[in-house]
Design a protein around this motif. Structure first.
Motif, mmCIF file in Angstrom:
data_model
loop_
_atom_site.group_PDB
_atom_site.id
_atom_site.type_symbol
_atom_site.label_atom_id
_atom_site.label_comp_id
_atom_site.label_asym_id
_atom_site.label_seq_id
_atom_site.Cartn_x
_atom_site.Cartn_y
_atom_site.Cartn_z
ATOM 1 N N PHE A 88 3.135 70.943 -80.889
ATOM 2 C CA PHE A 88 1.918 71.311 -80.178
ATOM 3 C C PHE A 88 0.816 70.299 -80.493
ATOM 4 C CE2 PHE A 88 3.514 75.707 -81.594
ATOM 5 C CZ PHE A 88 4.393 75.795 -80.537
ATOM 6 N N GLY A 89 0.216 69.745 -79.414
ATOM 7 C CA GLY A 89 -0.947 68.883 -79.622
ATOM 8 C C GLY A 89 -2.213 69.678 -79.461
ATOM 9 N N GLY A 90 -3.286 69.030 -79.820
ATOM 10 C CA GLY A 90 -3.502 67.641 -80.011
ATOM 11 C C GLY A 90 -3.433 66.853 -78.693
ATOM 12 N N ASP A 91 -3.973 65.611 -78.761
ATOM 13 C CA ASP A 91 -3.951 64.772 -77.574
ATOM 14 C C ASP A 91 -2.601 64.074 -77.461
ATOM 15 O OD1 ASP A 91 -4.081 61.965 -78.678
ATOM 16 O OD2 ASP A 91 -5.964 62.680 -79.533
ATOM 17 N N LEU A 219 -0.642 69.327 -70.326
ATOM 18 C CA LEU A 219 -1.113 70.430 -69.484
ATOM 19 C C LEU A 219 -1.968 69.953 -68.316
ATOM 20 C CD1 LEU A 219 -0.414 73.480 -69.801
ATOM 21 C CD2 LEU A 219 0.092 72.096 -71.819
ATOM 22 N N ASP A 220 -2.459 68.706 -68.346
ATOM 23 C CA ASP A 220 -3.187 68.240 -67.172
ATOM 24 C C ASP A 220 -2.249 67.864 -66.030
ATOM 25 O OD1 ASP A 220 -2.389 65.500 -67.350
ATOM 26 O OD2 ASP A 220 -4.135 64.953 -68.513
ATOM 27 N N VAL A 262 0.965 69.258 -74.948
ATOM 28 C CA VAL A 262 -0.234 68.599 -75.468
ATOM 29 C C VAL A 262 -1.444 68.790 -74.558
ATOM 30 C CG1 VAL A 262 1.207 66.847 -76.570
ATOM 31 C CG2 VAL A 262 0.225 66.376 -74.323
ATOM 32 N N GLU A 263 -2.599 68.428 -75.125
ATOM 33 C CA GLU A 263 -3.884 68.353 -74.424
ATOM 34 C C GLU A 263 -4.486 69.718 -74.059
ATOM 35 O OE1 GLU A 263 -5.699 65.708 -74.192
ATOM 36 O OE2 GLU A 263 -4.338 63.969 -74.314
#
Length: 291
Positions: A88-91, A219-220, A262-263
């Protein structure tokens, strides 16, 4: 499970809280309900953010390198125990370390890059100096030597073993690199024309000779309507339903050997909506079905 609360690969605060938000959204309970034995390794220790001049035109280079070197070793250790690493991120700069570590266990690793962006910039082409726009290039052995040499290897993955899904914000230099290396890309244009089912079928065929597949999901990649809590939202993205279908079809192959989400940025989110979407997609990728 492993959290990497790194927010130094980009400018916006909050993405360091992504791992906590995903845990709060019930990821462990979801996986245990599917019958998995879940071991949570907690979060890596990340250097504190502080104001500093860019190093070789890259922001927070040394801190990003340090974190990813630690992550690479941790990923290698987890994979050696025959577990499925879930990060899991984090960028998205954390993909440098996750790929550097996981590739030590595979001869021909495939990578599915589920993202609005190509993340194929280098120090020469980046408009911002933000390393979260570079991890895929770095994993191809392109970029600053401190990043490409995280664990002493020149290249973590081969260009023919990459599939990018959901791209809709590519810089000119990234487009040129994609053409040069003949990287497989499904832009939103292809997703709309073909449908997600055919996109995943072609992805599976493209990666059929790989001995493992890593899913790197930003996720973007989803439309901001479904995932508002990200630092670099791009309208016109993949839908929640399309993304579930993609994860379900990938799980059915039995070839997914590691993944990262991430993100997730809770500060920019709406009632933890984006973290909950991440957990739902993790459920689908790990075998959750409606019936």
């Amino acid at each position: 499970m492993l959290g990497v609360p790194l927010d130094l690969g980009q400018n916006r605060r909050g993405v360091d809280m992504g791992p906590s938000a995903i845990r709060y959204a019930g990821v462990r309970e979801r996986l245990e309900a599917l019958g998995y034995n879940v071991c949570d390794h907690g979060d890596l220790t990340v250097p504190d953010r502080y104001e500093q001049e860019p190093e070789d035109d890259l922001k927070h280079l040394n801190a990003v390198v340090e974190t990813n070197r630690t992550l690479a070793k941790k990923m290698e250790d987890i994979a050696s125990g025959e577990s499925i690493p879930l990060v899991f991120g984090g960028d998205h700069s954390i993909a440098i370390g996750s790929l550097a570590g996981i590739t030590r266990h595979y001869q021909n690793l495939g990578v599915i890059w589920y993202d609005a962006h190509g993340d194929l910039n280098t120090v020469e082409t980046s408009p911002s100096g933000n390393i979260h726009g570079m991890p895929l290039a770095v994993s191809l052995g392109l970029g600053h030597k401190s990043l490409t040499g995280i664990i002493g290897q020149k290249r973590a993955i081969k260009p023919e073993n990459i599939v990018i899904i959901g791209a809709r914000a590519l810089d000119d230099a990234e487009k040129a690199l994609i053409q040069k290396h003949n990287i497989k890309v499904f832009t939103m244009h292809e997703v709309d024309r073909l449908g997600m089912s055919e996109v995943i079928n072609q992805t599976i065929t493209h990666l059929k000779d790989c001995d493992g597949i890593h899913v790197s999901l930003d996720l973007d990649g989803l439309d901001p309507i479904d995932a508002p809590g990200v630092g670099t939202p791009v309208v016109g993205g993949l839908s929640y339903r399309e993304s579930h279908l993609a994860m379900e079809m990938l799980e059915e192959t039995g070839n997914i050997t590691s993944c990262e989400f991430v993100e997730v940025n809770p500060i920019l989110d709406e009632q933890n909506k984006t973290a909950e979407a991440a957990v739902a997609l993790i459920g689908s990728l790990f075998g959750e079905k409606i019936r």
